[in-house]
Design an enzyme around this catalytic site. Structure first.
Site, PDB file in Angstrom:
ATOM      1  N   ASP A   1      -0.397   5.068   0.851  1.00 27.32           N
ATOM      2  CA  ASP A   1      -0.702   6.018   1.945  1.00 27.32           C
ATOM      3  C   ASP A   1      -0.680   5.308   3.288  1.00 27.32           C
ATOM      4  O   ASP A   1      -1.418   4.339   3.504  1.00 27.32           O
ATOM      5  CB  ASP A   1      -2.092   6.629   1.742  1.00 27.32           C
ATOM      6  CG  ASP A   1      -2.209   7.304   0.378  1.00 27.32           C
ATOM      7  OD1 ASP A   1      -1.178   7.741  -0.148  1.00 27.32           O
ATOM      8  OD2 ASP A   1      -3.337   7.376  -0.148  1.00 27.32           O
TER       9      ASP A   1
ATOM     10  N   ASP B   1       0.843  -1.199   0.000  1.00 24.43           N
ATOM     11  CA  ASP B   1       0.000   0.000   0.000  1.00 24.43           C
ATOM     12  C   ASP B   1       0.882   1.256   0.000  1.00 24.43           C
ATOM     13  O   ASP B   1       2.075   1.195   0.345  1.00 24.43           O
ATOM     14  CB  ASP B   1      -0.874  -0.044   1.260  1.00 24.43           C
ATOM     15  CG  ASP B   1      -1.792   1.161   1.383  1.00 24.43           C
ATOM     16  OD1 ASP B   1      -2.203   1.715   0.346  1.00 24.43           O
ATOM     17  OD2 ASP B   1      -2.098   1.545   2.532  1.00 24.43           O
TER      18      ASP B   1
END
Lengths: 172, 172
Positions: free
Chosen positions: B9, B7
């Site tokens: 953020d 991922d």
């Protein structure tokens, strides 16, 4: 509910029309789809990469016939994701999202995937015009006919000629 | 070679620093990470969506400590994909790609995925700070600690506190 990964260029977005138009503007030669059948895009359109990087190339692509209506009906019976190779051409990201918002407003942002390789995609069915995407996919695979793949043996993939054919296969 | 979906953020891009900075600019209140631990982002930062839509929010995010060095080393031993929820915020698409090109130049366009839902992602390992992404993933799951998830029971996911910890788990 089964999941379908639907490719964009050459499946719902008619990039061949864009290539033919841009090639004609440069060379004066207007190709018919018949005369470019079975030939790789890069051979027919030597400036392919330049065209693809031109502002508006993706944003102004016409829709492939019946794609909008059939994807909208499929969207009620399947989980649809539009999965598009886009990161190779950074300017295409925004153009592709705007294009989808305009022509496929029933496709939410949750259903959009802009990627490079499609190896990472998990779905039950993949609809794509390129072997490189279908070959490593483990679910059911539909090869959408486009001039560049027209002469190829589809192998384990089911060749589909139109969105009407896809509708018959998946909704009836 | 195993595949890892990383991922962006809250895992490699430090969006909390951006939220804290923008909230401080508006309200004068500078949060410490301790005082916002265990509270959802939307509660701590009522203007979260406005911040996220501000030009530069993603482009100027700092990197999470050690993420660059460890992801670069993982990249030699695993197939790495950076998988980021981005289509909800169309302006983020280009900013995120530029950010990756600057800070993670060893990640090619083939390894980038910008999506909405991560349901469609197939990999062996997923590293993410949100349960909504990890919960429907069938492979190995690492919950990357961020203030919003710090107090939560990780359940079947393995909680990781830092990239150094991920390196110990995946490279030693």
């Amino acid at each position: 509910m089964k999941t379908i990964a639907v490719d964009m260029d050459g499946v719902i977005a008619d990039v061949y029309s864009q290539f033919i138009k841009m090639h004609a503007a440069e060379s004066g030669k207007v190709f018919s789809r018949e005369e470019i059948s079975g030939r790789p895009e890069s051979e027919v359109f030597p400036n392919e990469r330049k065209h693809v990087n031109s502002p508006g190339f993706f944003r102004n692509a016409p829709m492939i016939e019946d794609s909008q209506a059939v994807v909208e009906r499929l969207n009620d019976h399947y989980k649809i994701f539009i999965v598009s190779g886009a990161t190779e051409f950074p300017n295409s990201l925004m153009e592709k999202q705007l294009w989808l918002n305009e022509h496929f407003p029933f496709i939410g942002w949750q259903q959009m995937v802009f990627c490079g390789s499609k190896e990472i995609i998990k779905a039950d069915i993949m609809i794509d015009d390129h072997f490189k995407n279908l070959d490593h996919f483990t679910g059911e695979t539909f090869l959408f006919t486009q001039p560049h793949n027209k002469m190829a043996d589809p192998g384990r993939h089911r060749r589909v000629e139109s969105w009407q054919e896809i509708e018959r296969l998946l909704l009836q």
